[in-house]
Write a protein that holds these residues in place. Sequence first.
Motif, PDB file in Angstrom:
ATOM      1  N   SER A  14      48.690  15.047  49.136  1.00 22.88           N
ATOM      2  CA  SER A  14      47.405  15.438  49.727  1.00 22.88           C
ATOM      3  C   SER A  14      47.616  16.133  51.057  1.00 22.88           C
ATOM      4  CB  SER A  14      46.519  14.219  49.984  1.00 22.88           C
ATOM      5  OG  SER A  14      46.529  13.412  48.865  1.00 22.88           O
ATOM      6  N   ALA A  15      48.507  15.513  51.868  1.00 26.10           N
ATOM      7  CA  ALA A  15      48.731  16.070  53.195  1.00 26.10           C
ATOM      8  C   ALA A  15      49.255  17.490  53.081  1.00 26.10           C
ATOM      9  CB  ALA A  15      49.712  15.204  53.964  1.00 26.10           C
ATOM     10  N   SER A  16      50.284  17.652  52.257  1.00 23.98           N
ATOM     11  CA  SER A  16      50.874  18.986  52.182  1.00 23.98           C
ATOM     12  C   SER A  16      49.888  19.973  51.544  1.00 23.98           C
ATOM     13  CB  SER A  16      52.208  18.969  51.443  1.00 23.98           C
ATOM     14  OG  SER A  16      52.112  18.155  50.313  1.00 23.98           O
ATOM     15  N   HIS A  17      49.184  19.450  50.566  1.00 21.30           N
ATOM     16  CA  HIS A  17      48.212  20.312  49.902  1.00 21.30           C
ATOM     17  C   HIS A  17      47.106  20.719  50.874  1.00 21.30           C
ATOM     18  CE1 HIS A  17      44.864  21.341  47.207  1.00 21.30           C
ATOM     19  NE2 HIS A  17      45.853  21.885  46.497  1.00 21.30           N
ATOM     20  N   ASP A  18      46.603  19.721  51.605  1.00 19.93           N
ATOM     21  CA  ASP A  18      45.507  20.005  52.539  1.00 19.93           C
ATOM     22  C   ASP A  18      45.974  20.811  53.741  1.00 19.93           C
ATOM     23  OD1 ASP A  18      44.090  18.597  50.754  1.00 19.93           O
ATOM     24  OD2 ASP A  18      43.756  16.821  52.015  1.00 19.93           O
ATOM     25  N   LEU A  19      47.254  20.671  54.067  1.00 24.20           N
ATOM     26  CA  LEU A  19      47.788  21.415  55.214  1.00 24.20           C
ATOM     27  C   LEU A  19      47.996  22.888  54.895  1.00 24.20           C
ATOM     28  CD1 LEU A  19      50.458  19.024  56.771  1.00 24.20           C
ATOM     29  CD2 LEU A  19      48.420  19.922  57.898  1.00 24.20           C
ATOM     30  N   ARG A  62      57.597  26.384  54.649  1.00 27.56           N
ATOM     31  CA  ARG A  62      58.690  26.046  53.734  1.00 27.56           C
ATOM     32  C   ARG A  62      58.751  24.531  53.503  1.00 27.56           C
ATOM     33  NH1 ARG A  62      62.340  29.598  55.904  1.00 27.56           N
ATOM     34  NH2 ARG A  62      63.259  27.946  57.154  1.00 27.56           N
ATOM     35  N   LEU A  63      58.601  23.807  54.612  1.00 27.47           N
ATOM     36  CA  LEU A  63      58.630  22.354  54.559  1.00 27.47           C
ATOM     37  C   LEU A  63      57.523  21.822  53.650  1.00 27.47           C
ATOM     38  CD1 LEU A  63      60.413  20.299  56.139  1.00 27.47           C
ATOM     39  CD2 LEU A  63      58.450  19.931  57.618  1.00 27.47           C
ATOM     40  N   ILE A  64      56.364  22.379  53.838  1.00 29.37           N
ATOM     41  CA  ILE A  64      55.222  21.908  53.052  1.00 29.37           C
ATOM     42  C   ILE A  64      55.398  22.266  51.576  1.00 29.37           C
ATOM     43  CG2 ILE A  64      52.787  22.440  52.627  1.00 29.37           C
ATOM     44  CD1 ILE A  64      52.435  22.146  55.673  1.00 29.37           C
ATOM     45  N   LYS A  65      55.979  23.419  51.343  1.00 27.41           N
ATOM     46  CA  LYS A  65      56.222  23.828  49.953  1.00 27.41           C
ATOM     47  C   LYS A  65      57.205  22.839  49.287  1.00 27.41           C
ATOM     48  CE  LYS A  65      58.628  27.382  47.828  1.00 27.41           C
ATOM     49  NZ  LYS A  65      59.843  27.619  48.534  1.00 27.41           N
ATOM     50  N   ASP A  66      58.278  22.523  50.008  1.00 29.87           N
ATOM     51  CA  ASP A  66      59.277  21.588  49.466  1.00 29.87           C
ATOM     52  C   ASP A  66      58.691  20.197  49.271  1.00 29.87           C
ATOM     53  OD1 ASP A  66      61.089  23.568  49.421  1.00 29.87           O
ATOM     54  OD2 ASP A  66      62.380  22.800  51.023  1.00 29.87           O
ATOM     55  N   LEU A  87      55.652  19.456  48.725  1.00 30.05           N
ATOM     56  CA  LEU A  87      54.768  19.491  47.554  1.00 30.05           C
ATOM     57  C   LEU A  87      55.577  19.352  46.271  1.00 30.05           C
ATOM     58  CD1 LEU A  87      51.941  22.117  48.073  1.00 30.05           C
ATOM     59  CD2 LEU A  87      51.722  19.821  47.128  1.00 30.05           C
ATOM     60  N   VAL A  88      56.679  20.086  46.237  1.00 31.95           N
ATOM     61  CA  VAL A  88      57.543  19.994  45.052  1.00 31.95           C
ATOM     62  C   VAL A  88      58.015  18.554  44.872  1.00 31.95           C
ATOM     63  CG1 VAL A  88      59.789  20.656  44.095  1.00 31.95           C
ATOM     64  CG2 VAL A  88      58.336  22.388  45.144  1.00 31.95           C
TER      65      VAL A  88
END
Length: 517
Positions: A305-310, A352-356, A358-359
């Motif tokens: 959620s955090a990464s998605h919402d960020l 990049r961090l958020i993408k990783d 999320l993965v």
Amino acid sequence: MALRVLHLEDDPNDVELVRAALEEDGLPSEVTRVETETDFVAALEKDFFDIILADYKLPSFDGLSALTIAKEKRREIPFICVSGTIGEELAIETLKSGATDYVLKDRLYRIAPAVRRALREAEDRSQRKKAEEDLVKYREHLEELVESRTAELSEMNLHLDKEIRERIRVEREIRVIAENVPALFSCIDKDGVYRFVNKRYEDWFGIPCIEITGKPVKDIIGEPAYEVIKDKAKAVLSGERITFEAAIPYKIGGTRWMYVTYVPDIDSKGNIKGFYSLASDITEKKQFEEELKRSNEDLEQFAYSASHDLKEPLRTVSGFIKLLQKRYKGRLDEKADEYIEYAVDGVSKMQRLIKDLLVYSRVGEDGRTFRPTNCSEVLDRALINLRSAIEEDKAEVTYDPLPTIMANDTQMIRLFQNLVGNSLKFRGSEPPRIHISADRKDGEWLFTVRDNGIGIDPHDADRIFVIFRRLHTAKEYEGTGIGLSICKKIVELHGGRIWVESEPGRGSMFYFIIPVA
Ligand code: ADP
């Protein structure tokens, strides 16, 4: 067959008369006539005779001396004196000296019966002798036999004795072990009756061991618990070793998670007599695992959620900062340009961090569908994704034929891509050489990704799989520290495990195992 006669006689006529008398009476004979001691001895030594006939008085020799020689040399041959009249004393002496008989020359009608009797006696004697010899031999053989059997027997006894002592010792040791294992240990016969239970049973069920022994398992653990283990008990009694985890609702109340091992009790003839059961309470461990799983899921959910919402606000920030850079670069002062540069850099790192992240949080969600997956194809796809890096680095990537396994192909592509990507990133001074292979080892595929890069200190071998853990600064090698934790998650999702073997400067070997089924 003719009778072989040695005749000591100086008168050839007498010899002929004797021969004729014998023949007449049905004893045809072949006679060797001798006169002197030398000839007598020579004949005895050279030939074989059935009977010796001897005159009493000869010109250079005499019957009694001949008898002594004959008894010495050929004891078994009957010796009959055939002579003219001899005195009674001499006759007795002759017989005493061992002559078989004596016949007077003027009573030659007696010769044949005398010879017959002598032969019969000799025959009897020889048979008796043979029988005696046989008896002696047999006795010796028997003695030998008894001796060797006795030796065997005492050796066997010794062996048996040792074995019994050994068994007693082992039994004692087993009992000590059985009493002290921190688990419920029991021995159950093929009718499902306890033959032995350790002290733990007493604590567990509140019944003294002696009252449990001899009772059916069902009565002690209760019907509902028995329902859970019934099929497993059946399986172990067919000779199979069984291990299982189950939530068992006991008669004493409460359902406990148990880790149970059943081992068949097979005697030396291969008959199944029952089975051994070893059961430990893993309820707490299970609860802890459940909790961990739940909190991991929560964390994943949160990360997702955090990464998605960020993502959304970050995209806005990124967009405007880039706009700022485009519009105002060179228009403000130098410091402002520098700050904007930092902001752009920071934002792209964050993206990049958020993408990783999320993965990472999606591995469990997205990767649960398993299909037969050709790993060679999967690897090819990963290498296509890495093509530009491979070409740039002039890397040589080789691989053996890889198996088809039950897996999630998207996740497998990511797994190979991360591992090969790291091998490219953490290259040494030489152009990267990377080799991928797989070996089948009892029910598992062992994959290896080997490189000739900078290597890893064995102390860090475990740490690198922890999320955000990096061994280098972003300046040295860029990255988020998430790649290997994604690999770990993917491998574990497939029921396997991953690890590294390496030394600084000597390249790395990343291993992962995927079960065949
Ligand atoms: P990242 O690559 O983003 O740093 P990873 O989780 O993929 O994160 O890797 C963690 C760390 O493990 C890396 O920072 C690096 O120090 C080390 N590492 C991973 N792969 C290799 C490799 N092939 N050779 C040497 N070190 C490696």
